[in-house]
Write a protein that holds these residues in place. Structure first.
Motif, PDB file in Angstrom:
ATOM      1  N   PHE A  22     -20.358  -3.563  -4.084  1.00 29.13           N
ATOM      2  CA  PHE A  22     -19.631  -3.441  -2.814  1.00 29.13           C
ATOM      3  C   PHE A  22     -18.244  -4.074  -2.937  1.00 29.13           C
ATOM      4  O   PHE A  22     -17.243  -3.487  -2.531  1.00 29.13           O
ATOM      5  CB  PHE A  22     -20.441  -4.110  -1.702  1.00 29.13           C
ATOM      6  CG  PHE A  22     -19.781  -4.079  -0.355  1.00 29.13           C
ATOM      7  CD1 PHE A  22     -19.635  -2.885   0.337  1.00 29.13           C
ATOM      8  CD2 PHE A  22     -19.324  -5.250   0.229  1.00 29.13           C
ATOM      9  CE1 PHE A  22     -19.035  -2.860   1.597  1.00 29.13           C
ATOM     10  CE2 PHE A  22     -18.722  -5.230   1.485  1.00 29.13           C
ATOM     11  CZ  PHE A  22     -18.573  -4.030   2.167  1.00 29.13           C
ATOM     12  N   GLY A  23     -18.202  -5.262  -3.536  1.00 29.70           N
ATOM     13  CA  GLY A  23     -16.928  -5.943  -3.712  1.00 29.70           C
ATOM     14  C   GLY A  23     -15.991  -5.193  -4.638  1.00 29.70           C
ATOM     15  O   GLY A  23     -14.787  -5.103  -4.382  1.00 29.70           O
ATOM     16  N   ALA A  29      -9.724  -1.972  -2.014  1.00 30.04           N
ATOM     17  CA  ALA A  29      -8.519  -1.545  -1.298  1.00 30.04           C
ATOM     18  C   ALA A  29      -8.359  -2.226   0.059  1.00 30.04           C
ATOM     19  O   ALA A  29      -7.320  -2.089   0.688  1.00 30.04           O
ATOM     20  CB  ALA A  29      -8.545  -0.032  -1.114  1.00 30.04           C
ATOM     21  N   ARG A  30      -9.378  -2.973   0.492  1.00 31.70           N
ATOM     22  CA  ARG A  30      -9.355  -3.536   1.845  1.00 31.70           C
ATOM     23  C   ARG A  30      -9.030  -5.020   1.905  1.00 31.70           C
ATOM     24  O   ARG A  30      -8.645  -5.510   2.961  1.00 31.70           O
ATOM     25  CB  ARG A  30     -10.704  -3.293   2.519  1.00 31.70           C
ATOM     26  CG  ARG A  30     -10.959  -1.834   2.815  1.00 31.70           C
ATOM     27  CD  ARG A  30     -12.221  -1.682   3.644  1.00 31.70           C
ATOM     28  NE  ARG A  30     -12.400  -0.315   4.075  1.00 31.70           N
ATOM     29  CZ  ARG A  30     -13.164   0.565   3.451  1.00 31.70           C
ATOM     30  NH1 ARG A  30     -13.821   0.223   2.361  1.00 31.70           N
ATOM     31  NH2 ARG A  30     -13.274   1.798   3.903  1.00 31.70           N
ATOM     32  N   LEU A  31      -9.261  -5.730   0.807  1.00 32.43           N
ATOM     33  CA  LEU A  31      -9.063  -7.182   0.818  1.00 32.43           C
ATOM     34  C   LEU A  31      -7.930  -7.579  -0.112  1.00 32.43           C
ATOM     35  O   LEU A  31      -7.755  -6.969  -1.167  1.00 32.43           O
ATOM     36  CB  LEU A  31     -10.329  -7.909   0.353  1.00 32.43           C
ATOM     37  CG  LEU A  31     -11.564  -7.880   1.237  1.00 32.43           C
ATOM     38  CD1 LEU A  31     -12.682  -8.678   0.584  1.00 32.43           C
ATOM     39  CD2 LEU A  31     -11.271  -8.423   2.613  1.00 32.43           C
ATOM     40  N   PRO A  32      -7.207  -8.632   0.259  1.00 31.48           N
ATOM     41  CA  PRO A  32      -6.228  -9.166  -0.690  1.00 31.48           C
ATOM     42  C   PRO A  32      -6.947  -9.724  -1.920  1.00 31.48           C
ATOM     43  O   PRO A  32      -8.144 -10.069  -1.871  1.00 31.48           O
ATOM     44  CB  PRO A  32      -5.529 -10.281   0.086  1.00 31.48           C
ATOM     45  CG  PRO A  32      -6.192 -10.394   1.400  1.00 31.48           C
ATOM     46  CD  PRO A  32      -7.237  -9.333   1.522  1.00 31.48           C
ATOM     47  N   VAL A  33      -6.233  -9.832  -3.010  1.00 32.83           N
ATOM     48  CA  VAL A  33      -6.824 -10.244  -4.284  1.00 32.83           C
ATOM     49  C   VAL A  33      -7.520 -11.593  -4.176  1.00 32.83           C
ATOM     50  O   VAL A  33      -8.611 -11.776  -4.724  1.00 32.83           O
ATOM     51  CB  VAL A  33      -5.753 -10.253  -5.398  1.00 32.83           C
ATOM     52  CG1 VAL A  33      -6.304 -10.851  -6.681  1.00 32.83           C
ATOM     53  CG2 VAL A  33      -5.243  -8.848  -5.649  1.00 32.83           C
ATOM     54  N   ASP A  34      -6.925 -12.562  -3.459  1.00 30.98           N
ATOM     55  CA  ASP A  34      -7.552 -13.885  -3.374  1.00 30.98           C
ATOM     56  C   ASP A  34      -8.918 -13.823  -2.703  1.00 30.98           C
ATOM     57  O   ASP A  34      -9.858 -14.501  -3.123  1.00 30.98           O
ATOM     58  CB  ASP A  34      -6.640 -14.898  -2.673  1.00 30.98           C
ATOM     59  CG  ASP A  34      -6.370 -14.573  -1.212  1.00 30.98           C
ATOM     60  OD1 ASP A  34      -6.239 -13.375  -0.879  1.00 30.98           O
ATOM     61  OD2 ASP A  34      -6.274 -15.520  -0.408  1.00 30.98           O
ATOM     62  N   LEU A  35      -9.078 -12.972  -1.699  1.00 25.05           N
ATOM     63  CA  LEU A  35     -10.389 -12.833  -1.044  1.00 25.05           C
ATOM     64  C   LEU A  35     -11.362 -12.037  -1.907  1.00 25.05           C
ATOM     65  O   LEU A  35     -12.572 -12.284  -1.870  1.00 25.05           O
ATOM     66  CB  LEU A  35     -10.231 -12.208   0.338  1.00 25.05           C
ATOM     67  CG  LEU A  35      -9.486 -13.071   1.368  1.00 25.05           C
ATOM     68  CD1 LEU A  35      -9.365 -12.341   2.694  1.00 25.05           C
ATOM     69  CD2 LEU A  35     -10.149 -14.432   1.543  1.00 25.05           C
ATOM     70  N   SER A  92     -14.364 -12.128   6.474  1.00 23.88           N
ATOM     71  CA  SER A  92     -13.767 -12.463   7.766  1.00 23.88           C
ATOM     72  C   SER A  92     -12.371 -13.050   7.635  1.00 23.88           C
ATOM     73  O   SER A  92     -11.585 -12.994   8.588  1.00 23.88           O
ATOM     74  CB  SER A  92     -14.659 -13.464   8.513  1.00 23.88           C
ATOM     75  OG  SER A  92     -14.590 -14.744   7.891  1.00 23.88           O
ATOM     76  N   GLY A  93     -12.085 -13.663   6.503  1.00 25.09           N
ATOM     77  CA  GLY A  93     -10.807 -14.353   6.344  1.00 25.09           C
ATOM     78  C   GLY A  93     -10.767 -15.713   7.016  1.00 25.09           C
ATOM     79  O   GLY A  93      -9.742 -16.388   6.995  1.00 25.09           O
TER      80      GLY A  93
END
Length: 124
Positions: A22-23, A29-35, A92-93
């Motif tokens: 999933f990750g 494409a949905r999360l910044p690299v750090d997340l 969630s961030g």
């Protein structure tokens, strides 16, 4: 009880592979690299400790021990708190969720220490 740790280990290994996939695919494409890195860390430690649960179950079938039971429950708590908090943080961030992560790390440490103690006593 040791059968439960084998089952929990297998189920958690399945879940960690699913989380990793999933990750790697849905979140790329949905999360910044750090997340993404945080999520991947959660999945990696999830797998390590799923395998730890399997090891607890296997050794427990040979020589059941209260120490092994403690190791298994500690590893499971660690998975929930450590990996779960990293998954939640990444999705969630909400950075404050990272405050829960060290509690899971303590669960992992306790689990491996109890496993080592049980293994030492079992092999004497």
């Amino acid at each position: 009880m040791m059968r439960w740790f084998l089952v929990l280990g297998a189920v958690n290994a399945f879940l960690s592979v699913a989380a990793g996939a999933f990750g790697a695919h849905a979140l790329r494409a949905r999360l910044p690299v750090d997340l993404q890195v945080i999520f991947e860390t959660g999945a990696r430690y999830h797998m390590y400790h799923a395998l730890g649960l399997v090891a607890v179950g296997l050794l427990g079938h040979l020589r059941p021990s209260p120490l092994l039971a403690g190791a298994g429950w500690s590893m499971l708590a660690g998975i929930i708190l450590f990996s779960g908090s990293l998954y939640a943080l990444a999705l969630s961030g909400v950075r404050v969720l990272g405050a829960i992560t060290p509690l899971g790390g303590v669960g992992f440490l306790a689990g491996w220490l109890l496993f080592a103690m049980a293994a030492w006593r079992t092999t004497q």
